[in-house]
Design a protein around this motif. Structure first.
Motif, PDB file in Angstrom:
ATOM      1  N   ALA A 182       0.908  -1.164   0.138  1.00 11.17           N
ATOM      2  CA  ALA A 182       0.358   0.164  -0.064  1.00 11.17           C
ATOM      3  C   ALA A 182       0.903   1.840   0.093  1.00 11.17           C
ATOM      4  O   ALA A 182       1.566   1.028   1.563  1.00 11.17           O
ATOM      5  N   PRO A 183       0.991   2.342  -1.212  1.00 11.63           N
ATOM      6  CA  PRO A 183       2.015   3.507  -1.444  1.00 11.63           C
ATOM      7  C   PRO A 183       0.912   4.426   0.172  1.00 11.63           C
ATOM      8  O   PRO A 183      -0.280   4.323  -0.152  1.00 11.63           O
ATOM      9  N   LEU A 184       2.057   5.466   0.631  1.00 13.04           N
ATOM     10  CA  LEU A 184       1.335   5.989   1.389  1.00 13.04           C
ATOM     11  C   LEU A 184       2.306   8.085   0.707  1.00 13.04           C
ATOM     12  O   LEU A 184       3.311   7.286   0.877  1.00 13.04           O
ATOM     13  N   TYR A 185       1.541   8.569   0.786  1.00 15.02           N
ATOM     14  CA  TYR A 185       2.505   9.963   0.819  1.00 15.02           C
ATOM     15  C   TYR A 185       3.054  10.679   1.667  1.00 15.02           C
ATOM     16  O   TYR A 185       1.167  10.858   2.146  1.00 15.02           O
ATOM     17  N   GLY A 186       4.014  10.912   1.459  1.00  9.85           N
ATOM     18  CA  GLY A 186       3.821  12.378   2.961  1.00  9.85           C
ATOM     19  C   GLY A 186       5.243  13.380   3.162  1.00  9.85           C
ATOM     20  O   GLY A 186       5.763  13.154   2.334  1.00  9.85           O
ATOM     21  N   LEU A 187       4.728  14.311   4.088  1.00 18.04           N
ATOM     22  CA  LEU A 187       6.143  15.382   4.001  1.00 18.04           C
ATOM     23  C   LEU A 187       6.485  14.919   5.662  1.00 18.04           C
ATOM     24  O   LEU A 187       5.694  14.972   6.627  1.00 18.04           O
ATOM     25  N   GLY A 194       1.242   9.966 -12.663  1.00 20.65           N
ATOM     26  CA  GLY A 194       1.263   8.239 -12.599  1.00 20.65           C
ATOM     27  C   GLY A 194       2.580   8.112 -12.429  1.00 20.65           C
ATOM     28  O   GLY A 194       2.913   6.943 -12.219  1.00 20.65           O
ATOM     29  N   ARG A 195       4.083   8.682 -12.321  1.00 24.98           N
ATOM     30  CA  ARG A 195       5.444   8.490 -12.431  1.00 24.98           C
ATOM     31  C   ARG A 195       5.388   7.628 -11.384  1.00 24.98           C
ATOM     32  O   ARG A 195       5.675   6.696 -10.588  1.00 24.98           O
ATOM     33  N   LEU A 196       4.508   7.685  -9.810  1.00 26.90           N
ATOM     34  CA  LEU A 196       4.565   7.903  -8.830  1.00 26.90           C
ATOM     35  C   LEU A 196       3.759   6.475  -8.279  1.00 26.90           C
ATOM     36  O   LEU A 196       4.114   4.911  -7.911  1.00 26.90           O
ATOM     37  N   ARG A 197       2.641   6.195  -9.065  1.00 26.79           N
ATOM     38  CA  ARG A 197       1.726   5.080  -9.303  1.00 26.79           C
ATOM     39  C   ARG A 197       2.928   4.334 -10.271  1.00 26.79           C
ATOM     40  O   ARG A 197       2.868   2.761  -9.961  1.00 26.79           O
ATOM     41  N   GLU A 198       3.305   4.415 -10.989  1.00 26.95           N
ATOM     42  CA  GLU A 198       4.129   3.412 -12.305  1.00 26.95           C
ATOM     43  C   GLU A 198       5.537   3.088 -11.147  1.00 26.95           C
ATOM     44  O   GLU A 198       5.899   1.911 -10.419  1.00 26.95           O
ATOM     45  N   TRP A 199       6.371   3.602  -9.926  1.00 28.06           N
ATOM     46  CA  TRP A 199       7.104   4.035  -9.085  1.00 28.06           C
ATOM     47  C   TRP A 199       6.763   2.570  -8.370  1.00 28.06           C
ATOM     48  O   TRP A 199       7.376   1.651  -7.892  1.00 28.06           O
ATOM     49  N   ALA A 200       5.929   2.740  -7.578  1.00 29.24           N
ATOM     50  CA  ALA A 200       5.047   1.818  -6.684  1.00 29.24           C
ATOM     51  C   ALA A 200       4.597   0.271  -7.681  1.00 29.24           C
ATOM     52  O   ALA A 200       5.414  -0.381  -6.664  1.00 29.24           O
ATOM     53  N   ASP A 201       3.977   0.522  -8.352  1.00 28.36           N
ATOM     54  CA  ASP A 201       4.536  -1.062  -9.138  1.00 28.36           C
ATOM     55  C   ASP A 201       5.204  -2.051  -9.390  1.00 28.36           C
ATOM     56  O   ASP A 201       5.254  -2.771  -9.487  1.00 28.36           O
ATOM     57  N   GLN A 202       6.311  -0.689 -10.606  1.00 29.40           N
ATOM     58  CA  GLN A 202       7.924  -1.284 -10.576  1.00 29.40           C
ATOM     59  C   GLN A 202       7.878  -1.960  -9.055  1.00 29.40           C
ATOM     60  O   GLN A 202       8.660  -3.327  -8.873  1.00 29.40           O
ATOM     61  N   ILE A 203       8.212  -1.762  -7.699  1.00 31.78           N
ATOM     62  CA  ILE A 203       8.985  -2.033  -6.624  1.00 31.78           C
ATOM     63  C   ILE A 203       7.859  -3.407  -6.300  1.00 31.78           C
ATOM     64  O   ILE A 203       8.780  -4.548  -6.324  1.00 31.78           O
ATOM     65  N   SER A 204       6.560  -3.711  -6.157  1.00 30.93           N
ATOM     66  CA  SER A 204       5.575  -4.048  -5.789  1.00 30.93           C
ATOM     67  C   SER A 204       6.100  -5.456  -6.619  1.00 30.93           C
ATOM     68  O   SER A 204       5.648  -6.977  -6.323  1.00 30.93           O
ATOM     69  N   SER A 205       5.953  -5.253  -7.872  1.00 32.79           N
ATOM     70  CA  SER A 205       6.869  -6.216  -8.768  1.00 32.79           C
ATOM     71  C   SER A 205       8.024  -6.875  -9.137  1.00 32.79           C
ATOM     72  O   SER A 205       8.150  -8.498  -8.979  1.00 32.79           O
TER      73      SER A 205
END
Length: 180
Positions: A137-142, A167-178
């Motif tokens: 599950a991705p979370l974004y924060g400061l 879409g960059r962050l979503r693509e990155w999350a998908d790449q890490i999870s794969s």
């Protein structure tokens, strides 16, 4: 060698101003989300003051259960133990190198984790929480605060924000999870 004592003259010098992450200028204005690029620059309309809620008496059942006010930030933070992947976001909105960390607390608007890497306050992070399910599950924060805890670990407090639409962050999350 001469037996005369050598007199050395030391001149007082002025040390340079502090630099780095601990340098704080007390006369500088406070950082805002707009300055950090996480809030939209639209001006807010002035709001009417909200009425103060009346204090209510808790029932004995709620007092025994330790129920507290819903609005207090302490009430919403819970212990949370999970492996996470953290990644700083650069100024262009692209993810940098990811590293592993361990989550300690999680609330509606805040997350605390322990990391071997220090994170500067004001930096944006994407955190992938790895639980038992297949996709993290991705979370974004400061980053709100980062303090040295012990044994080479830093305690990082992250204020959670809505995930950007890019879409960059979503693509990155998908790449890490794969990879896992």
């Amino acid at each position: 060698m001469s037996s005369e004592a050598t007199l050395m003259e030391f001149r007082s010098c002025v040390s340079p101003p502090p630099a780095g992450p601990n340098a704080v200028d007390p006369s500088a204005p406070a950082l805002t989300g707009r300055m950090l690029g996480v809030e939209s620059p639209t001006p807010e309309a002035p709001r009417a003051p909200e009425p103060v809620p009346q204090a209510k008496e808790d029932s004995p059942v709620e007092q025994a259960a330790g129920a507290s006010e819903e609005g207090s930030p302490e009430a919403s933070i819970r212990p949370f133990n999970a492996e996470i992947d953290a990644c700083e976001i650069d100024d262009r909105g692209r993810p940098e190198t990811a590293w592993s960390a361990r989550a300690r607390e999680l609330g509606r608007s805040q997350m605390v984790f322990l990391s071997r890497r220090m994170c500067y306050p004001g930096r944006r992070l994407v955190v992938l929480i790895h639980l038992t399910d297949h996709s993290p599950a991705p979370l974004y924060g400061l980053v709100q605060a980062c303090e040295y805890e012990a044994d080479g670990l830093y305690r990082v407090e992250l204020r959670l924000l809505p995930m950007p639409d890019g879409g960059r962050l979503r693509e990155w999350a998908d790449q890490i999870s794969s990879r896992r």
